[in-house]
Scaffold this motif. Structure first.
Motif, short mmCIF file in Angstrom:
data_model
loop_
_atom_site.label_atom_id
_atom_site.label_comp_id
_atom_site.label_asym_id
_atom_site.label_seq_id
_atom_site.Cartn_x
_atom_site.Cartn_y
_atom_site.Cartn_z
N GLY B 172 0.81 -1.22 0.00
CA GLY B 172 0.00 0.00 0.00
C GLY B 172 0.84 1.26 0.00
N GLU B 173 2.13 1.10 0.22
CA GLU B 173 3.03 2.25 0.28
C GLU B 173 4.46 1.72 0.11
OE1 GLU B 173 2.88 4.31 4.09
OE2 GLU B 173 2.86 6.22 3.04
N VAL B 202 0.91 3.84 -5.75
CA VAL B 202 0.76 4.06 -4.30
C VAL B 202 1.72 5.15 -3.82
CG1 VAL B 202 0.09 1.64 -3.99
CG2 VAL B 202 2.48 2.31 -3.61
N PRO B 203 1.49 5.70 -2.62
CA PRO B 203 2.39 6.73 -2.09
C PRO B 203 3.81 6.20 -1.87
CG PRO B 203 0.34 6.64 -0.82
CD PRO B 203 0.35 5.45 -1.72
#
Lengths: 219, 257
Positions: B172-173, B202-203
């Motif tokens: 997710g990151e 994603v970031p």
């Protein structure tokens, strides 16, 4: 002693939510539980949740939490949904190929999409992760002492599109306008994580812990 | 666009103390992790990252207790990394109060672990940490390789390709550390930060090399990072988090002030 029940269905960030509630609650005991009797006897109920909606809804149904939620909401006591616990209160979600939810709010959970852009056409990352501004579109006891456009912490790839605009009390813009806080009678629910949102989040939880579930003619 | 860029102080923790190595070797003591975390919370840090750099079994219990203690008093997101190898490790850290876990070496040796973890706990709490070094020569197009074991072992994996693969597996990151820059105070490796940030959906958190506030701003404006991570500039009192935020905001970067 008065209690705040945090519903445990195996999918929550329960430690964070319960610690934050303990931090702001004065004379209330915070209990993390899946016991319907304990939840029934609580004055306040919180439905948290992180992870994928399909797994969350499967556990909610398997443990009978769906009936517990329905019963406690119907009883008129203050009820707070957080993040996936918020999305679970909608009618359905597009996540995991489409999942039916609890239908406590008229609203749908939509995917942000792969090609989300801001007003300037710049690509936006998904998940929407970080601190964003929440516009208070209606007054509500939950917002007491919190500035309009205060920042809250978000982590989500799906957003709520409310069916009834008069239930929306907070909006955030991220590529599109997301309804991030809904309220109806004794139920409030938020997409962001108040338990991770520093001062503004703790104030919101304090407001909830002190709320009697009534609106005094507001909304 | 109103989503704020994040400043993340990082606590490298060895045997219960915050330390900071220069290129992961020369260690300086920077205090008790719980006290340090509380200080950054009060300063308005956007998140805190706790990296257990010893990660031996005895120290793991200490880490769990410290994470519990931090999570009871710090109400901003907390990422815990170091020695996360199994779903049981993740479960313990999340139960202790972590919001996300950083997976590093275990992802390299067993990429399916990332997939399994993301399916079980959700992508939102799975941060894949990438330690890379530049392997291209001066004048060549940039190429970076993944290294494990504190930067000692090359893996032959291309960092940009690896980052894309990890997001496909459910990360997710991405926490991206340039091992060439870590501890040098010469600034982030902006080229690899930008290459990865532009390649994934994603970031991306930029890490390694921050020596001044301009470096933080550059990580966002030139490196296209969504968040910037720093340790020693904050630990030893050179700058505070509010100073860093004010500096970045003055350069037109959206910040939570």
């Amino acid at each position: 002693m008065k209690t705040i029940a945090v519903i445990d269905y195996g999918m929550g960030n329960l430690h964070s939510v319960s610690k934050a509630l303990e931090h702001v609650a004065n004379d209330q005991q915070v209990i993390v539980t899946s016991d319907p009797e304990v939840i029934r006897n609580a004055e306040h109920v919180v439905l948290p949740g992180v992870g994928a909606i399909r797994d969350c809804m499967a556990e909610i149904r398997r443990l009978g939490v769906d009936k517990v939620v329905q019963e406690n909401i119907a009883s008129g006591k203050p009820f707070l949904g957080i993040c996936v616990g918020y999305q679970a209160l909608m009618q359905d979600s597009e996540e995991n190929g489409g999942v039916d939810c609890l239908g406590q709010f008229d609203g749908h959970v939509r995917f942000f999409g792969e090609s989300l852009v801001d007003e300037a056409g710049e690509k936006l990352k998904v998940p929407h992760m970080g601190w964003n501004k929440v516009k208070q579109t209606r007054s509500h006891p939950l917002w007491q002492g919190i500035e309009d456009d205060a920042r809250f912490y978000f982590v989500h790839s799906y957003y709520v599109e409310a069916g009834q605009s008069d239930q929306v009390i907070g909006e955030t813009v991220y590529g599109k306008t997301c309804h991030v806080a809904l309220a109806h009678d004794n139920v409030v629910a938020v997409q962001f994580h108040p338990e991770k949102s520093h001062h503004a989040g703790l104030q919101l939880l304090k407001n909830f812990a002190e709320w009697d579930g009534k609106l005094d003619g507001k909304l | 666009m109103a989503l704020a860029k994040r400043i993340i102080p990082c606590l490298d923790v060895d045997k219960g103390r915050v330390v900071k190595g220069v290129n992961f070797v020369d260690i300086r003591d920077a205090g008790n992790p719980v006290e340090v975390a509380k200080r950054y919370n009060e300063q308005g840090a956007d998140e805190i990252t706790f990296l257990d750099i010893t990660a031996s079994n005895e120290d793991r219990e200490t880490t769990v207790h410290m994470v519990e203690e931090i999570a009871s008093e710090v109400f901003i997101p907390l990422t815990v990394g170091g020695g996360i190898r199994t779903c049981e490790d993740i479960r313990r850290m999340l139960n202790a109060g972590a919001d996300k876990v950083g997976i590093n070496t275990a992802a390299v040796f067993n990429p399916d672990f990332v997939r399994e973890a993301a399916e079980r706990f959700g992508s939102q709490c799975i941060v894949v940490a990438i330690d890379c070094k530049r392997v291209s020569e001066e004048g060549e197009p940039g190429r970076w390789e993944i290294f494990t074991h504190g930067g000692r072992k090359p893996t032959g994996l291309d960092a940009v390709e690896w980052a894309v693969k990890m997001t496909e597996y459910g990360a997710g990151e991405i926490l991206l550390t340039s091992m060439d820059r870590d501890g040098t105070k010469n600034g982030f490796d902006l080229e690899v930060t930008r290459a990865i940030s532009d390649a994934v959906q994603v970031p991306v958190i930029a890490s390694g090399g921050v020596g001044n506030l301009q470096h933080l701003a550059d990580g966002v404006t030139q490196g296209h990072a969504d968040a910037v991570l720093a340790a020693s500039i904050f630990h030893f009192g050179e700058y505070t988090v509010p100073e860093a935020k004010a500096f970045m905001a003055a350069q037109g970067i959206e910040m939570r002030l």
